[in-house]
Design an enzyme around this catalytic site. Structure first.
Site, mmCIF file in Angstrom:
data_model
loop_
_atom_site.group_PDB
_atom_site.id
_atom_site.type_symbol
_atom_site.label_atom_id
_atom_site.label_comp_id
_atom_site.label_asym_id
_atom_site.label_seq_id
_atom_site.Cartn_x
_atom_site.Cartn_y
_atom_site.Cartn_z
ATOM 1 N N ASN A 1 -4.951 -9.232 9.018
ATOM 2 C CA ASN A 1 -5.118 -9.400 7.239
ATOM 3 C C ASN A 1 -4.573 -8.645 6.356
ATOM 4 O O ASN A 1 -4.566 -7.573 6.712
ATOM 5 C CB ASN A 1 -7.185 -9.376 6.800
ATOM 6 C CG ASN A 1 -7.287 -10.372 6.495
ATOM 7 O OD1 ASN A 1 -5.953 -10.866 5.146
ATOM 8 N ND2 ASN A 1 -8.504 -9.983 5.925
ATOM 9 N N CYS A 2 -4.810 -9.109 4.642
ATOM 10 C CA CYS A 2 -3.908 -8.278 4.214
ATOM 11 C C CYS A 2 -2.231 -7.434 4.251
ATOM 12 O O CYS A 2 -2.409 -6.906 3.412
ATOM 13 C CB CYS A 2 -4.413 -6.134 3.817
ATOM 14 S SG CYS A 2 -6.263 -6.877 3.536
ATOM 15 N N GLU A 3 -1.562 -8.269 4.296
ATOM 16 C CA GLU A 3 -0.064 -8.086 4.348
ATOM 17 C C GLU A 3 0.296 -9.067 3.569
ATOM 18 O O GLU A 3 1.087 -8.012 3.224
ATOM 19 C CB GLU A 3 0.413 -9.361 5.664
ATOM 20 C CG GLU A 3 0.324 -10.643 5.898
ATOM 21 C CD GLU A 3 -0.525 -11.346 6.349
ATOM 22 O OE1 GLU A 3 -1.000 -12.377 5.761
ATOM 23 O OE2 GLU A 3 -1.884 -10.884 7.186
ATOM 24 N N ASP A 4 0.056 -9.698 2.998
ATOM 25 C CA ASP A 4 0.384 -10.337 0.832
ATOM 26 C C ASP A 4 -0.028 -8.431 0.517
ATOM 27 O O ASP A 4 1.270 -8.506 -0.016
ATOM 28 C CB ASP A 4 -0.332 -10.987 0.985
ATOM 29 C CG ASP A 4 -2.412 -11.363 1.726
ATOM 30 O OD1 ASP A 4 -2.789 -10.815 1.681
ATOM 31 O OD2 ASP A 4 -2.878 -12.518 0.993
#
Length: 70
Positions: A60-63
């Site tokens: 998660n949180c790659e964006d």
């Protein structure tokens, strides 16, 4: 998204021209984005190891990380 007229929240804007004209942009989800290959290289080579470990562990949180890099 943009601040609501009363200043107490946010509203989503669908008008792309309005967003472009005023220079207001929202986050773009990387799974649905087209981007230049150099950004992918920057993500794989330029992202701090701690951030990469956090993303790899949680999937998660790659964006958010991509938005900070670009």
């Amino acid at each position: 998204h943009k601040p609501s007229p009363d200043g107490c929240g946010w509203r989503y804007v669908w008008n792309d021209l309005d967003l472009w004209w005023h220079g207001d942009f929202s986050i773009i989800l990387t799974k649905a984005a087209f981007m230049h290959a150099r950004y992918l290289n920057l993500y794989s080579q330029g992202l701090p190891q701690e951030a990469r470990a956090y993303i790899d562990t949680r999937k998660n949180c790659e964006d958010i990380a991509m938005q900070l890099l670009v």
